[in-house]
Design a protein around this motif. Sequence first.
Motif, mmCIF file in Angstrom:
data_model
loop_
_atom_site.group_PDB
_atom_site.id
_atom_site.type_symbol
_atom_site.label_atom_id
_atom_site.label_comp_id
_atom_site.label_asym_id
_atom_site.label_seq_id
_atom_site.Cartn_x
_atom_site.Cartn_y
_atom_site.Cartn_z
ATOM 1 N N UNK A 224 -13.854 -9.831 4.582
ATOM 2 C CA UNK A 224 -12.764 -10.788 4.367
ATOM 3 C C UNK A 224 -11.417 -10.073 4.391
ATOM 4 N N UNK A 225 -11.353 -8.938 3.690
ATOM 5 C CA UNK A 225 -10.103 -8.162 3.649
ATOM 6 C C UNK A 225 -9.742 -7.652 5.040
ATOM 7 N N UNK A 226 -10.733 -7.249 5.810
ATOM 8 C CA UNK A 226 -10.488 -6.760 7.165
ATOM 9 C C UNK A 226 -9.769 -7.813 8.007
ATOM 10 N N UNK A 227 -10.295 -9.028 8.018
ATOM 11 C CA UNK A 227 -9.706 -10.080 8.844
ATOM 12 C C UNK A 227 -8.356 -10.545 8.291
ATOM 13 N N UNK A 228 -8.221 -10.566 6.968
ATOM 14 C CA UNK A 228 -6.940 -10.954 6.379
ATOM 15 C C UNK A 228 -5.865 -9.914 6.682
ATOM 16 N N UNK A 229 -6.258 -8.648 6.736
ATOM 17 C CA UNK A 229 -5.302 -7.588 7.075
ATOM 18 C C UNK A 229 -4.902 -7.691 8.536
ATOM 19 N N UNK A 230 -5.870 -7.938 9.409
ATOM 20 C CA UNK A 230 -5.562 -8.098 10.835
ATOM 21 C C UNK A 230 -4.645 -9.291 11.072
ATOM 22 N N UNK B 8 -2.368 -10.197 9.014
ATOM 23 C CA UNK B 8 -1.086 -9.948 8.371
ATOM 24 C C UNK B 8 -0.908 -10.657 7.042
ATOM 25 N N UNK B 9 -1.993 -11.207 6.498
ATOM 26 C CA UNK B 9 -1.908 -11.932 5.219
ATOM 27 C C UNK B 9 -2.017 -10.975 4.038
ATOM 28 N N UNK B 10 -2.807 -9.912 4.215
ATOM 29 C CA UNK B 10 -3.060 -8.943 3.145
ATOM 30 C C UNK B 10 -2.679 -7.560 3.639
ATOM 31 N N UNK B 11 -2.191 -6.729 2.730
ATOM 32 C CA UNK B 11 -1.863 -5.341 3.056
ATOM 33 C C UNK B 11 -2.418 -4.432 1.969
ATOM 34 N N UNK B 12 -2.527 -3.154 2.281
ATOM 35 C CA UNK B 12 -3.033 -2.199 1.295
ATOM 36 C C UNK B 12 -2.095 -2.104 0.095
ATOM 37 N N UNK B 13 -0.780 -2.191 0.356
ATOM 38 C CA UNK B 13 0.194 -2.137 -0.745
ATOM 39 C C UNK B 13 0.024 -3.328 -1.680
ATOM 40 N N UNK B 14 -0.205 -4.504 -1.089
ATOM 41 C CA UNK B 14 -0.401 -5.703 -1.903
ATOM 42 C C UNK B 14 -1.666 -5.590 -2.752
ATOM 43 N N UNK B 15 -2.728 -5.071 -2.157
ATOM 44 C CA UNK B 15 -3.979 -4.932 -2.894
ATOM 45 C C UNK B 15 -3.852 -3.899 -4.013
ATOM 46 N N UNK B 16 -3.084 -2.837 -3.762
ATOM 47 C CA UNK B 16 -2.856 -1.848 -4.818
ATOM 48 C C UNK B 16 -2.045 -2.450 -5.961
ATOM 49 N N UNK B 17 -1.047 -3.244 -5.605
ATOM 50 C CA UNK B 17 -0.187 -3.844 -6.618
ATOM 51 C C UNK B 17 -0.959 -4.810 -7.524
ATOM 52 N N UNK B 18 -1.959 -5.472 -6.941
ATOM 53 C CA UNK B 18 -2.732 -6.458 -7.705
ATOM 54 C C UNK B 18 -4.126 -5.933 -8.072
ATOM 55 N N UNK B 19 -4.244 -4.612 -8.163
ATOM 56 C CA UNK B 19 -5.552 -4.040 -8.496
ATOM 57 C C UNK B 19 -6.002 -4.452 -9.894
ATOM 58 N N UNK C 182 -12.823 0.100 -1.561
ATOM 59 C CA UNK C 182 -13.182 0.364 -0.168
ATOM 60 C C UNK C 182 -12.383 -0.530 0.770
ATOM 61 N N UNK C 183 -12.107 -1.758 0.342
ATOM 62 C CA UNK C 183 -11.316 -2.686 1.149
ATOM 63 C C UNK C 183 -9.878 -2.201 1.301
ATOM 64 N N UNK C 184 -9.347 -1.546 0.262
ATOM 65 C CA UNK C 184 -8.004 -0.965 0.353
ATOM 66 C C UNK C 184 -7.974 0.125 1.419
ATOM 67 N N UNK C 185 -9.031 0.942 1.456
ATOM 68 C CA UNK C 185 -9.132 1.995 2.469
ATOM 69 C C UNK C 185 -9.179 1.380 3.866
ATOM 70 N N UNK C 186 -9.941 0.297 4.005
ATOM 71 C CA UNK C 186 -10.025 -0.397 5.296
ATOM 72 C C UNK C 186 -8.656 -0.916 5.714
ATOM 73 N N UNK C 187 -7.946 -1.546 4.780
ATOM 74 C CA UNK C 187 -6.618 -2.089 5.075
ATOM 75 C C UNK C 187 -5.659 -0.977 5.499
ATOM 76 N N UNK C 188 -5.736 0.195 4.848
ATOM 77 C CA UNK C 188 -4.883 1.329 5.210
ATOM 78 C C UNK C 188 -5.147 1.789 6.643
ATOM 79 N N UNK C 189 -6.415 1.894 6.982
ATOM 80 C CA UNK C 189 -6.776 2.355 8.328
ATOM 81 C C UNK C 189 -6.294 1.375 9.389
ATOM 82 N N UNK C 190 -6.409 0.100 9.110
ATOM 83 C CA UNK C 190 -5.951 -0.908 10.065
ATOM 84 C C UNK C 190 -4.440 -0.805 10.244
ATOM 85 N N UNK C 191 -3.719 -0.628 9.148
ATOM 86 C CA UNK C 191 -2.258 -0.527 9.224
ATOM 87 C C UNK C 191 -1.830 0.712 10.002
#
Length: 275
Positions: A202-208, A210-221, A256-265
């Motif tokens: 889910x995070x992968x597709x949301x990052x692709x 542009x709805x979710x970012x690694x920074x956003x996920x870190x902020x709301x950890x 792990x989803x944060x790591x995925x979002x970082x790699x995509x970015x």
Amino acid sequence: MPLDQIPDEKEMSFLDHLEELRWHIIRSLIAIVVIAIAAFAMKDFVIGTVILGPSRTDFWTYQKLCQLADLIGTPALCIDSLTFELVSRKLSSQFMTHVSVSFVVGLVLGFPYLFWEIWRFIKPGLRPQERKASRGATFSVSVLFMMGVLFGYFMIAPISVRFFSTYQVDPSLQNLFDLSSYINTVTLIIFGCGILFQLPVIVYFLTKAGIVSSALMKAYRKHSIIVILILGAIVTPPDPFSQILIALPLMMLYQFSIVIAKRIEKREARQNKES
């Protein structure tokens, strides 16, 4: 003709799309029904061994816990008794339970094919870049779903059964669990864990998108921990141990989803520079 075999230049009407979707759904249902019929015929194994497994002390998880208890010298960790009985209180309860369990088994084992059929319908409508980005989606979803199912079956379900079998508001009360209640609890836990393990996809597709970012996920950890605990409370019985047990792998999946979002970015940033 499958939708993904139709030439790009040929446009389909809305009714054509509905007709194509109908056939994807029909094929999925046929696969689920075939597996369900096979599960219905294998009653002794499916119900006697698999579904009722967590209700017996010789279950794999209980045996491993006892081995761990001997290893670390903590007898309380060993589950060598389950003080409850399963009863069937309605005339048709056992037959209906047999039918419903067979359908759930068909749905669980047929889930990868179900997702693949849905994906075949969606894929032709994607742009080439989106198709490339979503390569391996069926494999990833299927693997994560089965991991969640196995985790729910071998970890959450037996611990939950143990909790309810030992919980008493008064010693004079005896635990006689209805068969349908036991089946509903176990199947809800197993299927719910399979769905919750889809978080990285889910995070992968949301990052692709542009709805979710690694920074956003870190902020709301910190907020995610509360959400995960709530989700754990929904798919598990209301005991703290089971909720923590499901929350821990979900928190790991979140990280792990944060790591995925970082790699995509990073990948998209590199592509933008090259272009």
